[in-house]
Design an enzyme around this catalytic site. Structure first.
Site, mmCIF file in Angstrom:
data_model
loop_
_atom_site.group_PDB
_atom_site.id
_atom_site.type_symbol
_atom_site.label_atom_id
_atom_site.label_comp_id
_atom_site.label_asym_id
_atom_site.label_seq_id
_atom_site.Cartn_x
_atom_site.Cartn_y
_atom_site.Cartn_z
ATOM 1 N N ARG A 1 -5.486 12.383 -1.049
ATOM 2 C CA ARG A 1 -5.357 11.005 -0.569
ATOM 3 C C ARG A 1 -6.695 10.528 -0.031
ATOM 4 O O ARG A 1 -7.451 11.288 0.554
ATOM 5 C CB ARG A 1 -4.318 10.929 0.542
ATOM 6 C CG ARG A 1 -4.049 9.498 0.987
ATOM 7 C CD ARG A 1 -3.073 9.473 2.157
ATOM 8 N NE ARG A 1 -2.568 8.154 2.415
ATOM 9 C CZ ARG A 1 -3.145 7.292 3.233
ATOM 10 N NH1 ARG A 1 -4.258 7.602 3.865
ATOM 11 N NH2 ARG A 1 -2.614 6.105 3.427
ATOM 12 N N HIS A 2 -6.942 9.246 -0.211
ATOM 13 C CA HIS A 2 -8.188 8.675 0.307
ATOM 14 C C HIS A 2 -8.237 8.805 1.830
ATOM 15 O O HIS A 2 -7.221 8.933 2.494
ATOM 16 C CB HIS A 2 -8.347 7.210 -0.118
ATOM 17 C CG HIS A 2 -7.292 6.298 0.423
ATOM 18 N ND1 HIS A 2 -7.271 5.868 1.739
ATOM 19 C CD2 HIS A 2 -6.223 5.738 -0.169
ATOM 20 C CE1 HIS A 2 -6.248 5.072 1.923
ATOM 21 N NE2 HIS A 2 -5.578 4.989 0.775
ATOM 22 N N THR B 1 -1.381 -0.750 2.131
ATOM 23 C CA THR B 1 -2.606 -1.079 1.414
ATOM 24 C C THR B 1 -2.492 -0.636 -0.031
ATOM 25 O O THR B 1 -2.364 0.543 -0.311
ATOM 26 C CB THR B 1 -3.820 -0.352 2.044
ATOM 27 O OG1 THR B 1 -3.757 -0.458 3.449
ATOM 28 C CG2 THR B 1 -5.113 -0.935 1.533
ATOM 29 N N GLU C 1 -3.361 2.917 -6.321
ATOM 30 C CA GLU C 1 -2.439 2.847 -5.212
ATOM 31 C C GLU C 1 -1.241 1.971 -5.560
ATOM 32 O O GLU C 1 -1.286 1.136 -6.447
ATOM 33 C CB GLU C 1 -3.162 2.296 -3.976
ATOM 34 C CG GLU C 1 -4.112 3.288 -3.341
ATOM 35 C CD GLU C 1 -5.409 3.552 -4.102
ATOM 36 O OE1 GLU C 1 -5.572 3.103 -5.247
ATOM 37 O OE2 GLU C 1 -6.263 4.250 -3.544
ATOM 38 N N TYR D 1 1.863 -3.238 -3.465
ATOM 39 C CA TYR D 1 2.809 -3.707 -2.450
ATOM 40 C C TYR D 1 3.166 -5.178 -2.585
ATOM 41 O O TYR D 1 4.023 -5.679 -1.855
ATOM 42 C CB TYR D 1 2.257 -3.433 -1.046
ATOM 43 C CG TYR D 1 2.305 -1.970 -0.683
ATOM 44 C CD1 TYR D 1 3.492 -1.380 -0.281
ATOM 45 C CD2 TYR D 1 1.173 -1.180 -0.769
ATOM 46 C CE1 TYR D 1 3.551 -0.031 0.033
ATOM 47 C CE2 TYR D 1 1.216 0.166 -0.461
ATOM 48 C CZ TYR D 1 2.405 0.737 -0.059
ATOM 49 O OH TYR D 1 2.460 2.064 0.250
#
Length: 186
Positions: free
Chosen positions: A10-11, A23, A110, A113
Site C-alpha cells: 500500500r502507498h 482517496t 486505487e 470513490y
C-alpha cells in the site's frame, strides 16, 4: 524453481489517509512521515536476506497514482531501468539489484470513490442518513458515481493471475476484498 509470489504494498501515508478521507483519483503527495515510514519499510522488507529479494522479482506493477509511484521509489528496490515516470535513471550502477521491469498499470489503481471521494466514512453515513438511505457498506453499496466492488475485483484479479513474482503499490481495499470475498482475487 522458486514458487511465484505476489507482494502488494500500500502507498505511504497522505494527508487524507491520515484523517480518514477516502482517496481514489485525487493526486496527493505522501506526508513527510509517510515517506519516512516507506523508507523504513523498504529497509525492513527488501534485501537478499529479506522477504522481498530484488534479484528474484520478475515484474513490478504500480498504480498510475503519484503516491503509489513515490512509494515504489522509496522501497529502494534498485531497478536497472528508469521508472516510467522519471526522465532519467535514479539508481546508481553500483546500487542495481533487480532487472524487473516496472509497468504503470491502471488495473491496480486505487478504488474509484466517485461522489464519496475526499469524504470520511462518518460524513458518508451522515449524508446517507439525511437522504433516507441505509447504512453504507462499500462491499454491498459501492460508490455512487464511482466504482462497485465487482469492477474493482475484476480489475485486480486480472493482474493477480500472472504466474510470476510481482510487487506493486495499490490501495488497501484489495486486502479487504480478499477477506470479504475469499478466493475472488486468486
Amino acid at each position: 524453481m522458486t514458487t511465484p509470489r505476489v507482494f502488494i504494498i500500500r502507498h505511504g501515508e497522505t494527508e487524507w489517509s491520515l484523517n480518514g478521507r477516502h482517496t481514489g483519483s485525487t493526486e496527493l503527495p505522501l506526508t513527510a512521515n509517510g515517506e519516512k515510514r516507506m523508507r523504513a519499510t523498504g529497509q525492513a522488507l527488501v534485501g537478499d536476506d529479506r522477504l522481498i529479494v530484488p534479484s528474484q522479482l520478475a515484474h513490478i506493477y504500480v498504480s498510475p497514482r503519484k503516491r503509489a509511484q513515490r512509494t515504489l521509489e522509496l522501497l529502494n528496490l534498485g531497478c536497472r531501468d528508469k521508472m516510467p515516470w522519471q526522465d532519467q535513471q535514479q539508481t546508481k550502477p553500483q546500487d542495481i539489484r533487480t532487472d524487473a521491469k516496472v509497468q504503470i498499470d491502471d488495473n491496480i489503481r486505487e478504488w474509484d470513490y466517485g461522489d464519496y471521494e475526499g469524504l470520511t466514512s462518518a460524513t458518508i453515513r451522515e449524508q446517507r442518513n439525511k437522504n433516507g438511505e441505509g447504512p453504507w457498506d462499500i462491499w454491498r453499496d459501492g460508490c455512487p458515481g464511482g466504482e462497485y466492488v465487482e469492477c474493482s475485483l475484476v480489475r485486480r484479479s486480472l493482474k493477480l493471475t500472472y504466474p510470476s513474482q510481482i510487487t506493486g503499490g495499490c490501495h488497501k481495499a484489495t486486502g479487504y476484498a480478499d477477506r470479504q470475498y475469499p478466493g475472488t482475487l486468486s
